[in-house]
Design an enzyme around this catalytic site. Structure first.
Site, PDB file in Angstrom:
ATOM      1  N   GLU A  30      73.359  45.394  33.266  1.00 11.45           N
ATOM      2  CA  GLU A  30      72.292  45.953  34.111  1.00 11.45           C
ATOM      3  C   GLU A  30      72.907  47.096  34.887  1.00 11.45           C
ATOM      4  O   GLU A  30      74.002  46.963  35.449  1.00 11.45           O
ATOM      5  CB  GLU A  30      71.783  44.926  35.126  1.00 11.45           C
ATOM      6  CG  GLU A  30      70.485  44.287  34.765  1.00 11.45           C
ATOM      7  CD  GLU A  30      69.967  43.333  35.828  1.00 11.45           C
ATOM      8  OE1 GLU A  30      69.736  43.775  36.970  1.00 11.45           O
ATOM      9  OE2 GLU A  30      69.804  42.162  35.495  1.00 11.45           O
ATOM     10  N   GLU A  90      73.160  36.700  37.010  1.00 13.32           N
ATOM     11  CA  GLU A  90      73.521  36.768  38.437  1.00 13.32           C
ATOM     12  C   GLU A  90      73.358  35.402  39.099  1.00 13.32           C
ATOM     13  O   GLU A  90      72.762  35.278  40.177  1.00 13.32           O
ATOM     14  CB  GLU A  90      72.671  37.813  39.155  1.00 13.32           C
ATOM     15  CG  GLU A  90      72.867  39.214  38.616  1.00 13.32           C
ATOM     16  CD  GLU A  90      72.074  40.278  39.367  1.00 13.32           C
ATOM     17  OE1 GLU A  90      71.315  39.949  40.293  1.00 13.32           O
ATOM     18  OE2 GLU A  90      72.242  41.463  39.014  1.00 13.32           O
TER      19      GLU A  90
HETATM   20  C1  GAL Z   1      69.075  42.602  39.478  1.00 13.18           C
HETATM   21  C2  GAL Z   1      68.422  41.408  38.797  1.00 13.18           C
HETATM   22  C3  GAL Z   1      67.183  41.804  38.018  1.00 13.18           C
HETATM   23  C4  GAL Z   1      66.325  42.678  38.866  1.00 13.18           C
HETATM   24  C5  GAL Z   1      67.095  43.887  39.278  1.00 13.18           C
HETATM   25  C6  GAL Z   1      66.294  44.927  40.036  1.00 13.18           C
HETATM   26  O1  GAL Z   1      69.924  42.197  40.484  1.00 13.18           O
HETATM   27  O2  GAL Z   1      69.320  40.809  37.897  1.00 13.18           O
HETATM   28  O3  GAL Z   1      66.480  40.660  37.628  1.00 13.18           O
HETATM   29  O4  GAL Z   1      65.909  41.935  39.955  1.00 13.18           O
HETATM   30  O5  GAL Z   1      68.171  43.447  40.082  1.00 13.18           O
HETATM   31  O6  GAL Z   1      65.830  44.485  41.233  1.00 13.18           O
END
Ligand code: GAL
Length: 913
Positions: free
Chosen positions: A606, A513
């Protein structure tokens, strides 16, 4: 002592070899340790940390930009911002540190020369005769913050994001090591698995080098700074900035260090590369590269023989060599490097693949370097034979068989043990993930301890190895964006060169990200540069970076082979209940990406970001399948707990049910990585006042949340299982609506309350749980009987328990090695007089150990518990607590756990060698 080697790569072709053959004696693999010694130097370090930053010395790596610490709670998917400029500082030691990375800079003109002068040599801590006896004695891996008290409140110096422990700070480590006279002609290196962060190393008062990124493993050539026949004094300065991470980074030398001694002509650092370009069950082609290094001032003639052996499941070499590659004579000019390449074949190879359908078989390549008939180096490279295909329609094929990615994201910490790597704790994490049915892990968002990858090879996990959480743009004022322009080539080449022989690694991720998603062609140019470095080191695996913002028509996704989508696949803040929330708002994007890139495989790198506190249930329960947590939906900002009905999420997230539906509707998506597998320290979304996360399927102590069973029901469809939630101890809910949800790998279920059927329900399309939302609470027994294809499948019973009565101890191991490293994990349960765990019991527990062992840490998985991890008293949390033990001495030891008004529990453990 001889000169340090020159860093010129010479890639040789067969034509360059002198064509004369010679007889190579056959020697037992382990018969010559004089060829290379690599010894752990983890024990006996002296440690000192400045109490206040303003008292610290001024031996800084580089000046840091000014910033205002607003203690803001920034959402994880906030847009990263531009870097703030740094002031120049002529006192900075960066020019002496940069040469350490030269081995990873491909353009010789861009490599760094050590400047004249020896900064810091007049500073007491680096000097040989400095008396460090008053400093604390520590062993590595060491995390200086994990045993400290938590810093509480909104204004704490280290807030929730970084885990409320004092990981920022400046500290020194010192160690004396005798270097015998016989090492006179050796090349001597420190092999450092990782230091958090900005490490700088003085050897006998000389600044020898260092490495800023805390997650990279690196080697330091200390040959020029030591005098064999004398003690060598190491002094390592570690500087971990505040506001430098979105999670708990830990602090200090949190991984191992080895002292490696080789002959002057030796296999270079991470000097082998093995891959298997052609693989079938009948035959495998093995392609092998070995880089030699000549540290002499004169040319050297050597030969190399590499033999292939099978490894058993525990990593022991089996039988005789199965294949062999022998070089002609190689001539290495003085101070040079040279790469020898060869191929061989194995018939009927035992392939490496993820269980349960495949077996993670491994091999070992043993390379011997000969000068005349003498072995001058032995270098071992474990590897696996497997093929990977990344198919845009069918997903990942391992050895031509489809493997759906059932993945989790994992941070590097080990809960109550902090960032200090421990093999048994890491293995425990992986074992619970196996039980879950996970087959893949994304290393979020940094290269892990190298030993973790040995475990993933051995256990057959598929791994995404990831480099950075930010590139040039920042997420935190002092995060590693500060070093990106100077170190990204070195860091990425180091990651790939270290890890490329692991069969478990299936792809490389250059970032997570990153802010460069927002900077169009400029961002894409950085991605291309990183990609080129990776391909130089390993042309066999695809390269990706996780995107939560970049759209199909933007430049960034064009730069990668595999598209890794974070949250965008199922849509971000776009469904009812979410669309009013500020931040990124995106419709489900799998179809758009698939259409725009018909030749690229898509993964959900994710998803979910669902939240819950183990064993906690908050009413009323939403009727939706997914809802953003708030004080009226699933959250409670007074207790800082989130309901475990497993329907509530971060503002940009989606419940597991919604994610599963989206994945099932887009079967070309190769699989997914849930955020997150285990809870981790820091990032306590949605409650900044807490100290650890709510995202895990497994809590920080290793206890399973209800969500674990929801994933298990999907990922292990053949395992007969059923799981009821909530618990059934609700004194204040008599006659109130108390929904009952069931997770099962069956397709139909009947729920009974005190023997009376509450109806049979079956899963409809895209339904992943069975819910009885109108149950009126009455104490007693809830029982679910589940069916699959009309046949009995599994059942589960939840009962109203009696009051807490006694303590039950459940050891996960009965014996451990008396090596001071292997850990025993003991679960403590508060049970009623019938032995049933009381699911809401939070009694204060006291832990006592008699005998030759030590309580390392205690925990209970409660993200709001501010009791120090080293405390020998702590409350149970919803019926459970955890004690972690180790021992340096052999013998029996007795753990006793007591609590006022309860029958105590005790057990014997054995430590042996
Ligand atoms: C995503 C990020 C992760 C973690 C997750 C939950 O945006 O890539 O590192 O922060 O959110 O908060």
């Amino acid at each position: 002592m001889k000169n340090v080697f020159l860093n010129n790569y010479i890639f040789i072709s067969a034509l360059l070899l002198l064509m004369y053959s010679c007889k190579i004696p056959s020697v037992n693999i382990d018969d010559d340790i004089s060829a290379r010694q690599s010894t752990s130097i983890d024990s006996g370090w002296k440690f000192y940390k400045y109490e206040k930053l303003q008292d610290a010395d001024s031996l800084i790596y580089d000046t840091r930009p000014d910033y205002v610490d607003t203690k803001q709670v920034v959402p994880a998917d906030a847009k990263p911002t531009e870097a703030v400029l740094k002031k120049n500082n002529s006192n900075a030691l960066k020019p002496w540190i940069m040469p350490t990375g030269n081995d990873f800079i491909s353009n010789p003109k861009k490599r760094f020369k050590r400047p004249k002068g020896n900064p810091g040599n007049d500073f007491a801590f680096v000097q040989k005769d400095f008396k460090d006896s008053a400093w604390t004695t520590v062993s590595l891996p060491h995390d200086w913050a994990i045993s400290e008290p938590f810093l509480e409140g909104w204004d704490a110096n280290v807030g929730g994001g970084m885990g409320r422990l004092p990981s920022p700070g400046i500290a020194w480590y010192r160690k004396k090591i005798f270097i015998p006279k016989s090492d006179q002609d050796k090349s001597i290196f420190l092999d450092i698995d990782g230091i958090m962060s900005y490490a700088m190393v003085w050897v006998n008062g000389n600044l020898a080098g260092g490495w800023p990124y805390g997650y990279t493993s690196w080697r330091l050539d200390i040959t020029p700074y030591i005098s064999p026949g004398e003690y060598m004094q190491l002094a390592i300065r570690v500087d971990n900035p505040p506001n430098s991470s979105r999670w708990y980074p830990g602090g200090g030398i949190y991984r191992s260090i080895k002292l490696t001694k080789t002959n002057s002509v030796h296999v270079a650092h991470w000097g082998t590369f093995i891959n298997t370009p052609e693989v079938s069950t009948k035959n495998a082609k093995i392609s092998f590269e070995l880089t030699l290094q000549n540290d002499l001032k004169e040319k050297a003639r050597v030969k190399v023989k590499t033999q292939i052996f099978e490894l058993d499941a525990r990593g022991n070499m089996q039988g005789t060599s199965l294949a062999e590659m022998v070089s002609d004579q190689l001539i290495l000019p003085a101070g040079s490097k040279m790469t020898w390449k060869d191929t061989t074949h194995l018939t009927n190879p035992k392939l490496w693949g993820p269980p349960p359908a495949q077996v993670p078989n491994r091999y070992m390549a043993v390379s011997k370097v000969y000068s005349d008939e003498t072995i001058i180096d032995i270098y071992k490279t474990p590897f696996g034979i497997r093929s990977l295909n990344f198919d845009p329609e069918h997903g990942l094929l391992v050895n031509d068989k489809k493997v759906y990615l059932k993945g989790v994201n994992q941070h590097h910490d080990l809960g109550a043990l902090g960032a200090a790597f421990n093999l048994s704790a890491a293995k425990r994490q992986l074992e619970v993930l196996k039980e879950l049915g996970a087959n893949a892990i994304r290393m979020a968002h940094n290269p892990p301890d190298p030993k973790l990858l040995e475990l993933t090879d051995e256990m057959g996990f598929l791994v995404i190895d990831e480099l950075y959480d930010s590139w040039e743009r920042k997420k935190n004022p002092l995060d590693f964006h500060l070093i990106f322009s100077d170190w990204s080539e070195q860091d990425i080449r180091a990651m790939v060169r270290r890890d490329r022989n692991h069969p478990s690694i299936i792809m490389w991720s250059t970032g997570n990200e990153v802010g460069e998603q927002y900077t169009g062609e400029d961002g894409a140019a950085i991605a291309k540069r990183l990609r080129k470095y990776v391909l130089d080191e390993d042309p066999t695996r695809p390269i990706t970076a996780s995107m939560n913002y970049a759209k199909p028509n933007m430049p960034l996704p064009k730069t990668m082979e595999v598209l890794s989508l974070n949250y965008q696949g199922e849509g971000i803040r776009n469904s009812p209940g979410y669309s009013h929330l500020p931040g990124i708002n995106t419709p489900p994007l799998y179809p758009d990406f698939h259409k725009a890139f018909p030749d690229k495989m898509i993964i959900s790198s994710e998803n979910a970001a669902a939240l819950s506190t183990r064993g906690t249930y908050i009413f009323p329960v939403t009727k939706e399948i997914s809802a953003p947590v708030s004080d009226t939906t699933g959250g409670d900002s007074r207790s800082n707990y989130v309901s475990s009905y497993e329907l509530y999420t971060a503002p940009f997230g989606s419940s597991a049910d919604k994610v599963f539906e989206s994945l099932d509707k887009h079967p070309y998506v190769a699989g997914s990585f849930v955020w997150s597998g285990w809870d981790y320290l820091g990032e306590p979304t949605p409650y900044y006042l807490a100290r650890s996360s709510y995202f895990g399927l497994i809590d920080l102590a290793g206890f399973k949340k209800d969500r674990f069973y929801l994933y298990q029901s999907r990922w292990r469809p053949n395992l007969p299982m059923a799981h009821i939630l909530p618990h059934w101890n609700w004194k204040d809910r008599l006659g109130k609506i108390t929904p009952v949800h069931v997770f099962t790998s069956g397709d139909e279920a009947e729920l009974f309350l005190n023997g009376k059927s509450l109806g049979k329900k079956s899963k409809k399309d895209f339904q992943y749980r069975l819910r009885w939302d109108d149950v009126l609470y009455t104490p007693g027994e809830l029982k679910v009987v589940t069916y699959k294809n009309g046949q009995f499948w599994a059942e589960n019973i939840v009962e109203t328990t009696g009051e807490p009565y006694k303590l039950e101890l459940i050891p996960e191991q009965k014996s451990i090695k008396a090596d001071g490293k292997q850990l025993a994990f003991v679960q403590v349960k508060i049970v009623d007089s019938n032995g049933r765990t009381v699911p809401n019991a939070n009694n204060l527990l006291h832990f006592k150990l008699n005998g030759s062992a030590q309580i390392v840490a205690t925990d209970n998985g409660d993200p709001t518990d501010m009791t120090s991890f080293v405390s020998h008293s702590r409350n149970a949390f919803n019926g459970s607590a955890l004690v972690i033990l180790k021992s340096r001495n052999e013998g029996n030891f007795k753990l006793t756990v007591s609590s006022q008004g309860l029958q105590e529990g005790s057990m014997l453990l054995v430590a042996k060698n």
